[in-house]
Design a protein around this motif. Structure first.
Motif, PDB file in Angstrom:
ATOM      1  N   THR A   3      -2.791 -43.670 -32.030  1.00  0.00           N
ATOM      2  CA  THR A   3      -2.313 -42.961 -33.148  1.00  0.00           C
ATOM      3  C   THR A   3      -3.539 -42.703 -34.128  1.00  0.00           C
ATOM      4  O   THR A   3      -4.604 -43.023 -33.717  1.00  0.00           O
ATOM      5  N   ASP A   4      -3.338 -42.528 -35.217  1.00  0.00           N
ATOM      6  CA  ASP A   4      -4.415 -42.331 -36.279  1.00  0.00           C
ATOM      7  C   ASP A   4      -4.479 -43.372 -37.215  1.00  0.00           C
ATOM      8  O   ASP A   4      -5.169 -43.528 -38.200  1.00  0.00           O
ATOM      9  N   VAL A   5      -3.863 -44.503 -36.945  1.00  0.00           N
ATOM     10  CA  VAL A   5      -3.967 -45.710 -37.801  1.00  0.00           C
ATOM     11  C   VAL A   5      -5.070 -46.468 -37.502  1.00  0.00           C
ATOM     12  O   VAL A   5      -5.553 -46.930 -36.353  1.00  0.00           O
ATOM     13  N   PRO A   6      -5.926 -46.806 -38.450  1.00  0.00           N
ATOM     14  CA  PRO A   6      -7.173 -47.332 -38.291  1.00  0.00           C
ATOM     15  C   PRO A   6      -7.141 -49.069 -37.870  1.00  0.00           C
ATOM     16  O   PRO A   6      -5.855 -49.467 -38.404  1.00  0.00           O
ATOM     17  N   LEU A   7      -7.837 -49.404 -37.064  1.00  0.00           N
ATOM     18  CA  LEU A   7      -7.765 -51.014 -36.813  1.00  0.00           C
ATOM     19  C   LEU A   7      -8.802 -51.678 -37.390  1.00  0.00           C
ATOM     20  O   LEU A   7      -9.826 -50.930 -37.466  1.00  0.00           O
ATOM     21  N   ARG A   8      -8.520 -53.072 -37.869  1.00  0.00           N
ATOM     22  CA  ARG A   8      -9.604 -53.537 -38.597  1.00  0.00           C
ATOM     23  C   ARG A   8     -10.400 -54.609 -37.643  1.00  0.00           C
ATOM     24  O   ARG A   8      -9.534 -55.378 -36.883  1.00  0.00           O
ATOM     25  N   ALA A   9     -11.645 -54.435 -37.400  1.00  0.00           N
ATOM     26  CA  ALA A   9     -12.559 -55.244 -36.683  1.00  0.00           C
ATOM     27  C   ALA A   9     -12.783 -56.607 -37.609  1.00  0.00           C
ATOM     28  O   ALA A   9     -13.393 -56.406 -38.702  1.00  0.00           O
ATOM     29  N   GLU A  10     -12.563 -57.731 -37.305  1.00  0.00           N
ATOM     30  CA  GLU A  10     -12.966 -59.004 -37.690  1.00  0.00           C
ATOM     31  C   GLU A  10     -14.526 -59.028 -37.717  1.00  0.00           C
ATOM     32  O   GLU A  10     -15.213 -59.018 -36.826  1.00  0.00           O
ATOM     33  N   THR A  52     -12.710 -51.881 -27.811  1.00  0.00           N
ATOM     34  CA  THR A  52     -12.688 -52.923 -26.925  1.00  0.00           C
ATOM     35  C   THR A  52     -13.044 -54.221 -27.694  1.00  0.00           C
ATOM     36  O   THR A  52     -12.418 -55.228 -27.554  1.00  0.00           O
ATOM     37  N   TYR A  53     -13.784 -54.246 -28.815  1.00  0.00           N
ATOM     38  CA  TYR A  53     -14.425 -55.130 -29.497  1.00  0.00           C
ATOM     39  C   TYR A  53     -13.273 -55.625 -30.283  1.00  0.00           C
ATOM     40  O   TYR A  53     -12.934 -56.901 -30.276  1.00  0.00           O
ATOM     41  N   VAL A  54     -12.360 -54.660 -30.853  1.00  0.00           N
ATOM     42  CA  VAL A  54     -11.054 -55.062 -31.556  1.00  0.00           C
ATOM     43  C   VAL A  54     -10.115 -55.827 -30.747  1.00  0.00           C
ATOM     44  O   VAL A  54      -9.792 -56.831 -31.307  1.00  0.00           O
ATOM     45  N   PHE A  55     -10.063 -55.329 -29.463  1.00  0.00           N
ATOM     46  CA  PHE A  55      -8.791 -55.825 -28.824  1.00  0.00           C
ATOM     47  C   PHE A  55      -9.458 -57.470 -28.252  1.00  0.00           C
ATOM     48  O   PHE A  55      -8.741 -58.232 -28.246  1.00  0.00           O
ATOM     49  N   ALA A  56     -10.906 -57.357 -27.941  1.00  0.00           N
ATOM     50  CA  ALA A  56     -11.499 -58.669 -27.572  1.00  0.00           C
ATOM     51  C   ALA A  56     -11.356 -59.770 -28.489  1.00  0.00           C
ATOM     52  O   ALA A  56     -11.177 -60.846 -28.266  1.00  0.00           O
ATOM     53  N   SER A  57     -11.487 -59.204 -29.827  1.00  0.00           N
ATOM     54  CA  SER A  57     -11.429 -60.326 -30.946  1.00  0.00           C
ATOM     55  C   SER A  57      -9.908 -60.721 -31.153  1.00  0.00           C
ATOM     56  O   SER A  57      -9.929 -61.876 -31.754  1.00  0.00           O
ATOM     57  N   GLN A  58      -9.058 -60.238 -30.541  1.00  0.00           N
ATOM     58  CA  GLN A  58      -7.604 -60.729 -30.810  1.00  0.00           C
ATOM     59  C   GLN A  58      -7.346 -61.505 -29.580  1.00  0.00           C
ATOM     60  O   GLN A  58      -6.629 -62.378 -29.881  1.00  0.00           O
ATOM     61  N   LEU A  85     -18.104 -63.608 -26.290  1.00  0.00           N
ATOM     62  CA  LEU A  85     -17.418 -62.824 -25.182  1.00  0.00           C
ATOM     63  C   LEU A  85     -17.007 -61.477 -25.975  1.00  0.00           C
ATOM     64  O   LEU A  85     -16.716 -60.433 -25.103  1.00  0.00           O
ATOM     65  N   GLN A  86     -16.544 -61.414 -27.071  1.00  0.00           N
ATOM     66  CA  GLN A  86     -16.282 -60.335 -27.656  1.00  0.00           C
ATOM     67  C   GLN A  86     -17.249 -59.069 -27.518  1.00  0.00           C
ATOM     68  O   GLN A  86     -16.965 -57.990 -27.200  1.00  0.00           O
ATOM     69  N   ILE A  87     -18.337 -59.391 -28.130  1.00  0.00           N
ATOM     70  CA  ILE A  87     -19.456 -58.651 -27.770  1.00  0.00           C
ATOM     71  C   ILE A  87     -19.849 -58.209 -26.475  1.00  0.00           C
ATOM     72  O   ILE A  87     -20.091 -57.043 -26.114  1.00  0.00           O
TER      73      ILE A  87
END
Length: 157
Positions: free
Chosen positions: A110-117, A45-51, A58-60
């Motif tokens: 999938t198993d692809v990691p997402l980067r959190a800003e 949720t944090y990763v998507f909110a940061s986008q 708001l992200q937190i």
């Protein structure tokens, strides 16, 4: 030194997760095996909110709300769906939730990691014994130490 502090920061995240598991167990009497998946829900949720949102608050806020909803889901499985069951059945219910959430995340992302800003300190580093250590790693260590100390003194009183 970089690897040492990085390893400590990863261990500190696991320590915060363990503190959460112990708090849930002490409060409810049920070991929640889906605790890590609730953390995963908050992280995604944090990763998507940061986008979508520029505001760190708001992200937190979105990540915290997702964590609360995940915790309520665990509560619903253990105490509302299985209210008269034995403790072991409730624990198995949280284990089933763990498997369901892991499979759902693997299917969706999938198993692809997402980067959190990073946002608190950005990519700033701090010099410790001649090594550049990310400030966010230091912040994780400080927060974990404060949480553990607060629980230690709270439990003692």
């Amino acid at each position: 030194m970089n690897l040492f502090v990085g390893g400590l920061a990863v261990g500190a995240v696991y320590a915060l997760l363990a503190i959460g598991v112990v708090l849930v167990y002490r409060a409810s009497g049920v070991v929640n095996f889906a605790q890590g998946e609730v953390m995963m829900i908050s992280a995604y949720t944090y990763v998507f909110a940061s986008q979508y949102f520029q505001s760190p608050a708001l992200q937190i806020a979105f990540a915290l709300c997702a964590g609360v909803l995940g915790g309520l889901l665990c509560f619903a499985v253990a105490h509302l769906l299985l209210p008269t069951s034995t403790k072991i059945a409730q624990v198995i219910g949280t284990l089933g939730l763990l498997i369901l959430l892991q499979a759902g995340a693997r299917y969706a992302f999938t198993d692809v990691p997402l980067r959190a800003e990073v946002w608190i300190f950005g990519d700033t580093d701090m010099k410790i014994l001649g090594a550049s250590v990310p400030m966010n790693s230091v912040m994780i260590l400080v927060v974990t130490t404060l949480a553990a100390a607060a629980l230690f003194f709270w439990q003692g009183s």
